[in-house]
Design an enzyme around this catalytic site. Sequence first.
Site, PDB file in Angstrom:
ATOM      1  N   HIS A  97       1.050  -1.188   0.104  1.00 51.05           N
ATOM      2  CA  HIS A  97      -0.013   0.065   0.068  1.00 51.05           C
ATOM      3  C   HIS A  97       0.918   1.150   0.124  1.00 51.05           C
ATOM      4  CE1 HIS A  97      -3.525  -2.460   1.248  1.00 51.05           C
ATOM      5  NE2 HIS A  97      -2.468  -3.345   1.844  1.00 51.05           N
ATOM      6  N   GLU A 113      10.378   8.115 -16.635  1.00 44.28           N
ATOM      7  CA  GLU A 113       9.090   8.516 -16.916  1.00 44.28           C
ATOM      8  C   GLU A 113       8.777   7.984 -18.444  1.00 44.28           C
ATOM      9  OE1 GLU A 113       8.554  12.762 -14.745  1.00 44.28           O
ATOM     10  OE2 GLU A 113      10.254  12.409 -15.684  1.00 44.28           O
ATOM     11  N   SER A 173      15.622  21.319 -16.151  1.00 44.21           N
ATOM     12  CA  SER A 173      14.507  22.088 -16.395  1.00 44.21           C
ATOM     13  C   SER A 173      14.809  23.371 -16.866  1.00 44.21           C
ATOM     14  CB  SER A 173      13.569  22.409 -15.240  1.00 44.21           C
ATOM     15  OG  SER A 173      13.015  23.682 -15.303  1.00 44.21           O
ATOM     16  N   LYS A 181      16.616  21.593 -11.109  1.00 42.22           N
ATOM     17  CA  LYS A 181      16.095  20.321 -11.207  1.00 42.22           C
ATOM     18  C   LYS A 181      16.884  19.337 -11.922  1.00 42.22           C
ATOM     19  CE  LYS A 181      11.755  19.756 -11.293  1.00 42.22           C
ATOM     20  NZ  LYS A 181      11.134  18.871 -10.955  1.00 42.22           N
TER      21      LYS A 181
END
Length: 461
Positions: free
Chosen positions: A155, A289, A276, A282
Amino acid sequence: MKLWGGRFEQGPSEVFERFSGSLHFDRRMLEADIRGSQAFARALEGVGILTSSERAELVSAFHELAVESAGNNFFSGATDEDVHTLVIRKLGEKVGALAEKIHTGRSRNEQVSLDTRLWLRGEMDRALALVSGLMQALIDCAKRDPDAIVPGYTHLRRAQPVLWAHYLLAYFEMFARDHERLTQARARVNVLPLGSGALAGSGFPFDRDAIAKDLGFASTTFNSMDVSGDRDFALDFLYAASTTMLHLSRLAEDWILYSSEEFGWLELSDGVTSGSSLMPQKKNPDSLELIRGKFGRVFGDMNALFMTMKGLPMTYNRDMQEDKEPLFDAADQLCGSLEMAVAVVETAKLNPARPLQAAEESWTVATDLAEALARSGTPFHQAHKIAGRLVLESVRSGKKPSDWTLAELIRFAPEFTPACAAVLKPSEGMKTREIRGGTGPQHVAAALTDAENRLKTLRSV
Ligand code: ARG
């Protein structure tokens, strides 16, 4: 040039040609088409349609075409209906009228099945090598931090401490199954369809076993109608590819989390991350992804072909030409994702202090504690309750497991024993899980060696 003009008084309309042509994508099977046609020329000699010198002339003309196809303008200006038509036209430009014999007793319906199988077999071998490469990368990753402890999750809540190596070997098992699935799918791809004709079987007595041997197929198909209407072999690949992508997407999700500031377990290498354009600090896990995102694409490819095949009447229908783009795309995305995943896993660095701290401070040892109580005679249901109360008390008073001494434990509940106090340390509790498949450290060390040996066997067959 058409392979079927005789019955028509007028040529196809411009819109129909544009709509139905497949050369712009099935040209990817050119090499397979040529290889299949060379074998077919040898088969035609076998049934007396070609003399041996005609066969030799055709085979070497096909070879020339294969060499020329590597050049820049092989396809330029080509308006052929599909790759099979293109190859025969180009063959005609080389050998003249002799080219008109190559299609004797052969239909494009079986040829397209043959080409797709030949092409797919090559892609599957590439994918299999990449899957085993990834399995190796996971083993190497585990060996870099053999003692590291992380919280295992259910979970997405900290559940029980496990070895980092145990976690990595879980993915090893998923990819081992993928390897097996791809190998099984490959066996269903690796069957010769040639000899089936359009649907009724060829009108020429080809030695199908000889053609199969020539092209490296393990066996021949049993039913010509089945061949003409069958794309199960492609669906098998798409399913195996989807499952592999599913596992990759879950690994990607884990590692996106684990490399975040919130987790801080993993440092992804600069080479697989990007920055970024606005926020200078970043470092984004784009590679992971994209892997996660590409699952949707490959799964979509599988769905697309299932939907195309549903309810088609026996046997070949032109709908089936829609098999190729999803198939090509799935193979590309699968191999690309595997290659990317290997690079990520090979260069990621674990910071073992962070997950250890997470495992230690958050009562992931509660199960070990309850089981230690049960081992010393407390019925498990009672033990569970006592451990639960201890956690509640600790949460209230802000205590970590390591803050408790044996004396304090016994004051809290007389059932506690020295063995209970010992498992407050995750590395100690883990030692109670020396069972096949468990995270016990000795077992995991053995599992790692075992995984390496299994991988060696996989790679040697
Ligand atoms: N381009 C076709 C395909 O990819 C080849 C088979 C064509 N056969 C036919 N009867 N029109 O499926």
